[in-house]
Design a protein around this motif. Structure first.
Motif, PDB file in Angstrom:
ATOM      1  N   LEU A 277       0.946  -1.257   0.051  1.00 47.49           N
ATOM      2  CA  LEU A 277       0.017   0.245   0.063  1.00 47.49           C
ATOM      3  C   LEU A 277       0.939   1.365  -0.120  1.00 47.49           C
ATOM      4  O   LEU A 277       1.878   1.322   0.392  1.00 47.49           O
ATOM      5  CB  LEU A 277      -0.913   0.068   1.257  1.00 47.49           C
ATOM      6  CG  LEU A 277      -1.972  -0.949   1.229  1.00 47.49           C
ATOM      7  CD1 LEU A 277      -2.827  -1.011   2.525  1.00 47.49           C
ATOM      8  CD2 LEU A 277      -3.263  -0.541   0.227  1.00 47.49           C
ATOM      9  N   PRO A 278       0.421   2.393  -0.822  1.00 46.14           N
ATOM     10  CA  PRO A 278       1.075   3.595  -0.695  1.00 46.14           C
ATOM     11  C   PRO A 278       1.038   4.240   0.773  1.00 46.14           C
ATOM     12  O   PRO A 278      -0.011   3.973   1.647  1.00 46.14           O
ATOM     13  CB  PRO A 278       0.262   4.397  -1.686  1.00 46.14           C
ATOM     14  CG  PRO A 278      -0.880   3.886  -1.707  1.00 46.14           C
ATOM     15  CD  PRO A 278      -0.880   2.415  -1.534  1.00 46.14           C
ATOM     16  N   GLY A 279       1.492   5.098   1.136  1.00 48.50           N
ATOM     17  CA  GLY A 279       1.391   6.041   2.295  1.00 48.50           C
ATOM     18  C   GLY A 279       0.166   6.566   2.465  1.00 48.50           C
ATOM     19  O   GLY A 279      -0.463   6.690   1.598  1.00 48.50           O
ATOM     20  N   GLU A 280       0.084   7.245   3.806  1.00 46.36           N
ATOM     21  CA  GLU A 280      -1.388   7.674   3.919  1.00 46.36           C
ATOM     22  C   GLU A 280      -1.317   9.124   3.334  1.00 46.36           C
ATOM     23  O   GLU A 280      -2.255   9.928   2.945  1.00 46.36           O
ATOM     24  CB  GLU A 280      -1.752   7.981   5.568  1.00 46.36           C
ATOM     25  CG  GLU A 280      -1.831   6.635   6.195  1.00 46.36           C
ATOM     26  CD  GLU A 280      -1.971   6.972   7.752  1.00 46.36           C
ATOM     27  OE1 GLU A 280      -1.976   8.279   8.017  1.00 46.36           O
ATOM     28  OE2 GLU A 280      -2.005   5.989   8.435  1.00 46.36           O
ATOM     29  N   ALA A 281      -0.202   9.786   3.033  1.00 49.60           N
ATOM     30  CA  ALA A 281      -0.294  11.146   2.300  1.00 49.60           C
ATOM     31  C   ALA A 281       0.800  10.857   1.149  1.00 49.60           C
ATOM     32  O   ALA A 281       1.892  10.176   1.221  1.00 49.60           O
ATOM     33  CB  ALA A 281       0.395  12.341   3.362  1.00 49.60           C
ATOM     34  N   PRO A 282       1.098  11.672   0.090  1.00 46.36           N
ATOM     35  CA  PRO A 282       1.819  11.754  -0.922  1.00 46.36           C
ATOM     36  C   PRO A 282       3.282  12.138  -0.471  1.00 46.36           C
ATOM     37  O   PRO A 282       3.510  13.044   0.480  1.00 46.36           O
ATOM     38  CB  PRO A 282       1.224  12.972  -1.828  1.00 46.36           C
ATOM     39  CG  PRO A 282       0.066  13.058  -1.621  1.00 46.36           C
ATOM     40  CD  PRO A 282      -0.153  12.740  -0.131  1.00 46.36           C
ATOM     41  N   VAL A 283       4.242  11.490  -0.947  1.00 49.77           N
ATOM     42  CA  VAL A 283       5.468  11.651  -0.459  1.00 49.77           C
ATOM     43  C   VAL A 283       5.738  13.067  -1.118  1.00 49.77           C
ATOM     44  O   VAL A 283       5.768  13.426  -2.223  1.00 49.77           O
ATOM     45  CB  VAL A 283       6.523  10.649  -1.190  1.00 49.77           C
ATOM     46  CG1 VAL A 283       8.119  11.210  -0.995  1.00 49.77           C
ATOM     47  CG2 VAL A 283       6.354   9.235  -0.786  1.00 49.77           C
ATOM     48  N   ARG A 284       6.483  14.077  -0.270  1.00 51.32           N
ATOM     49  CA  ARG A 284       6.758  15.276  -0.573  1.00 51.32           C
ATOM     50  C   ARG A 284       8.308  15.588   0.124  1.00 51.32           C
ATOM     51  O   ARG A 284       8.447  14.985   1.363  1.00 51.32           O
ATOM     52  CB  ARG A 284       5.872  16.090   0.050  1.00 51.32           C
ATOM     53  CG  ARG A 284       6.349  17.659  -0.184  1.00 51.32           C
ATOM     54  CD  ARG A 284       4.948  18.418   0.397  1.00 51.32           C
ATOM     55  NE  ARG A 284       3.846  18.662  -0.290  1.00 51.32           N
ATOM     56  CZ  ARG A 284       2.845  19.585   0.035  1.00 51.32           C
ATOM     57  NH1 ARG A 284       2.905  20.198   1.038  1.00 51.32           N
ATOM     58  NH2 ARG A 284       1.804  19.500  -0.777  1.00 51.32           N
TER      59      ARG A 284
ATOM     60  N   ASP B  68       3.774  13.631  -4.363  1.00 48.14           N
ATOM     61  CA  ASP B  68       3.300  15.033  -4.878  1.00 48.14           C
ATOM     62  C   ASP B  68       3.956  15.154  -6.203  1.00 48.14           C
ATOM     63  O   ASP B  68       5.060  15.353  -6.441  1.00 48.14           O
ATOM     64  CB  ASP B  68       3.737  15.994  -3.730  1.00 48.14           C
ATOM     65  CG  ASP B  68       3.254  17.405  -3.930  1.00 48.14           C
ATOM     66  OD1 ASP B  68       3.172  17.692  -5.132  1.00 48.14           O
ATOM     67  OD2 ASP B  68       3.215  18.227  -3.107  1.00 48.14           O
ATOM     68  N   GLY B  69       2.977  15.280  -7.243  1.00 51.54           N
ATOM     69  CA  GLY B  69       3.465  15.435  -8.577  1.00 51.54           C
ATOM     70  C   GLY B  69       3.845  16.761  -8.813  1.00 51.54           C
ATOM     71  O   GLY B  69       4.376  17.073  -9.917  1.00 51.54           O
ATOM     72  N   ASN B  70       3.670  17.633  -8.009  1.00 49.72           N
ATOM     73  CA  ASN B  70       4.290  19.134  -8.226  1.00 49.72           C
ATOM     74  C   ASN B  70       5.598  19.290  -7.475  1.00 49.72           C
ATOM     75  O   ASN B  70       6.091  20.651  -7.535  1.00 49.72           O
ATOM     76  CB  ASN B  70       3.322  20.220  -7.912  1.00 49.72           C
ATOM     77  CG  ASN B  70       2.217  20.442  -8.706  1.00 49.72           C
ATOM     78  OD1 ASN B  70       2.112  19.542 -10.031  1.00 49.72           O
ATOM     79  ND2 ASN B  70       1.630  21.594  -8.773  1.00 49.72           N
ATOM     80  N   ASP B  71       6.041  18.132  -7.136  1.00 52.61           N
ATOM     81  CA  ASP B  71       7.314  18.449  -6.351  1.00 52.61           C
ATOM     82  C   ASP B  71       8.452  17.482  -6.947  1.00 52.61           C
ATOM     83  O   ASP B  71       8.407  16.280  -6.999  1.00 52.61           O
ATOM     84  CB  ASP B  71       7.216  17.740  -4.698  1.00 52.61           C
ATOM     85  CG  ASP B  71       8.660  17.770  -4.023  1.00 52.61           C
ATOM     86  OD1 ASP B  71       9.552  18.212  -4.555  1.00 52.61           O
ATOM     87  OD2 ASP B  71       8.565  17.126  -2.761  1.00 52.61           O
ATOM     88  N   ALA B  72       9.158  18.116  -7.939  1.00 48.68           N
ATOM     89  CA  ALA B  72      10.186  17.506  -8.863  1.00 48.68           C
ATOM     90  C   ALA B  72      11.334  16.658  -7.895  1.00 48.68           C
ATOM     91  O   ALA B  72      11.587  15.497  -8.502  1.00 48.68           O
ATOM     92  CB  ALA B  72      11.019  18.375  -9.632  1.00 48.68           C
ATOM     93  N   ALA B  73      11.644  17.040  -6.794  1.00 52.35           N
ATOM     94  CA  ALA B  73      12.703  16.396  -6.004  1.00 52.35           C
ATOM     95  C   ALA B  73      12.092  14.966  -5.530  1.00 52.35           C
ATOM     96  O   ALA B  73      12.701  13.762  -5.604  1.00 52.35           O
ATOM     97  CB  ALA B  73      13.097  17.453  -4.857  1.00 52.35           C
ATOM     98  N   ALA B  74      10.636  15.127  -5.135  1.00 48.30           N
ATOM     99  CA  ALA B  74      10.144  13.829  -4.569  1.00 48.30           C
ATOM    100  C   ALA B  74      10.037  12.838  -5.714  1.00 48.30           C
ATOM    101  O   ALA B  74      10.083  11.796  -5.744  1.00 48.30           O
ATOM    102  CB  ALA B  74       8.828  14.128  -3.757  1.00 48.30           C
ATOM    103  N   VAL B  75       9.300  13.400  -6.687  1.00 46.91           N
ATOM    104  CA  VAL B  75       9.041  12.717  -8.227  1.00 46.91           C
ATOM    105  C   VAL B  75      10.369  11.723  -8.603  1.00 46.91           C
ATOM    106  O   VAL B  75      10.247  10.849  -8.837  1.00 46.91           O
ATOM    107  CB  VAL B  75       8.578  13.526  -9.385  1.00 46.91           C
ATOM    108  CG1 VAL B  75       8.586  12.530 -10.578  1.00 46.91           C
ATOM    109  CG2 VAL B  75       7.067  13.880  -8.934  1.00 46.91           C
ATOM    110  N   TYR B  76      11.452  12.661  -8.673  1.00 47.83           N
ATOM    111  CA  TYR B  76      12.725  12.155  -8.827  1.00 47.83           C
ATOM    112  C   TYR B  76      13.076  10.964  -8.081  1.00 47.83           C
ATOM    113  O   TYR B  76      13.609   9.799  -8.339  1.00 47.83           O
ATOM    114  CB  TYR B  76      13.881  13.025  -8.854  1.00 47.83           C
ATOM    115  CG  TYR B  76      15.293  12.383  -9.205  1.00 47.83           C
ATOM    116  CD1 TYR B  76      15.660  12.313 -10.531  1.00 47.83           C
ATOM    117  CD2 TYR B  76      16.258  12.154  -7.966  1.00 47.83           C
ATOM    118  CE1 TYR B  76      17.009  11.915 -10.614  1.00 47.83           C
ATOM    119  CE2 TYR B  76      17.468  11.784  -8.237  1.00 47.83           C
ATOM    120  CZ  TYR B  76      17.806  11.664  -9.486  1.00 47.83           C
ATOM    121  OH  TYR B  76      19.085  10.900  -9.743  1.00 47.83           O
ATOM    122  N   ALA B  77      13.192  11.128  -6.503  1.00 45.56           N
ATOM    123  CA  ALA B  77      13.372  10.262  -5.589  1.00 45.56           C
ATOM    124  C   ALA B  77      12.725   8.942  -5.616  1.00 45.56           C
ATOM    125  O   ALA B  77      13.181   7.789  -5.707  1.00 45.56           O
ATOM    126  CB  ALA B  77      13.357  10.790  -4.189  1.00 45.56           C
TER     127      ALA B  77
END
Length: 366
Positions: free
Chosen positions: A12-19, A229-238
């Protein structure tokens, strides 16, 4: 540990988007992930600035009649750039029609990216040279292509994974189900990246799925789901880098959902004001992924006025080059309509001969 060895809770994914960077540009903690290195952050910013300028130029060229159609990805740059920057040298990219910025970031010449939308020549670029499948207009069919290629690569012993973009609407398609299922059963090294921009043309997300998030759909196929969080490029990359690494290591596929927003209309032929409110669009414009990363870089001393100006100048140079090359008329060979359809000639050859006979007569009438 493979996905089949994980218990359901671990899928399962986390409760909140990774940011990793909040909306003000401040670094935040996310369990299991770290902020990328400064060089990666600068390159993410540079590629997003270039991508946004390319997108705006393509939109303008469409209004001038130089492109038949163009689906803008303004607002989704963090998803496209962040995920593509995470690809390894041997990995493949499978884009959709909205992923022109992803292709430019991947190294495909901008004019070749636009050749398909210009009506020039087939997909416009050599997929084998750039390790990128053709831009896919039918929803989710590229997901099946990615699974097939990734499975074949694994059978050959190649160290390669496939990153495939799909939209939120595509997850409702049968092809997406088949791709998710076969990838999980075969353990194919595929990362399905869902750019959830919350609208499938005019259909909102709540009319498409009742899943808590689209990332939760992964558990039904026995693969991990990640919500970012799809507007957080750093999180998307990681997150994408981790998923691709797991895929290459033989741990099977995963699904990454990037929560973002399509700022512009579906395409230049669409009137988005007919189905969504301006207040909603304005709210997401305030969450611009470029502004967020720029704020982080400035606060960290990785970006100043001079370096920002240099990136802007590079972006203007790219736009000028695109304008110059697409400012000329396309000279088409109608016979190429029949190329790359069948390995051996079929009745299409008869149709090609008939077209060749009819065209001169039509030219005389003109």
């Amino acid at each position: 540990m493979t996905a089949t060895e994980l218990n359901p809770q671990q899928l399962l994914p986390g409760e909140a988007p990774v940011r990793l960077v909040d909306e003000s540009g401040t670094p935040v903690q996310a369990e299991g992930f770290e902020l990328p290195a400064s060089g990666v952050l600068r390159e993410l910013h540079r590629s997003m600035v270039l991508g946004r300028r390319f997108d705006r130029q393509a939109t303008a060229l469409t209004k001038q009649g130089r492109l038949a159609v163009y689906p803008s990805s303004a607002g989704q740059e963090a998803c496209q750039v962040g995920a593509v920057q995470a690809l390894g040298a041997g990995d493949w990219l499978f884009p959709t029609y909205r992923d022109s910025v992803a292709l430019v970031t991947h190294g495909v010449p901008p004019v070749e990216v636009l050749e398909l939308l210009r009506g020039g020549w087939h997909c416009g670029y050599d997929p084998y040279r750039y390790r990128a499948g053709p831009q896919c207009t039918p929803l989710a069919t590229n997901a099946l292509h990615a699974v097939g290629l990734a499975h074949a690569a694994r059978l050959r012993g190649e160290d390669a994974a496939a990153l495939v973009f799909v939209g939120d609407g595509a997850t409702s398609e049968g092809d997406a189900h088949e791709a998710f299922n076969f990838a999980a059963v075969w353990g194919a090294p595929v990362v399905f990246f869902v750019q959830n921009n919350q609208w499938a043309i005019s259909v909102p997300l709540d009319k498409q799925s009742k899943a808590p998030t689209l990332a939760h759909k992964a558990i039904g196929y026995g693969m991990p789901g990640h919500h970012v969080d799809g507007n957080d490029a750093a999180a998307v990359y990681a997150v994408t880098a981790r998923a691709l690494s797991e895929a290459r290591a033989g741990n099977g596929p995963s699904l990454v959902e990037g929560l973002t927003y399509r700022m512009d209309a579906h395409t230049n032929a669409d009137d988005a004001t007919r189905y969504r409110l301006g207040d909603e669009v304005d709210l997401w414009r305030e969450r611009d992924p470029l502004d967020r990363l720029a704020a982080l870089l400035r606060e960290s001393g990785l970006l100043d006025d001079a370096s920002a100006h240099a990136v802007d100048e590079e972006a203007e140079g790219l736009a000028a080059d695109v304008r110059a090359q697409l400012g000329t008329d396309v000279h088409l060979n109608p016979d190429e309509l029949f190329a790359h359809v069948h390995a051996e000639p079929t009745r299409l050859r008869e149709q090609a001969d008939l077209l060749a006979e009819e065209l001169p007569a039509e030219q005389e009438e003109i």
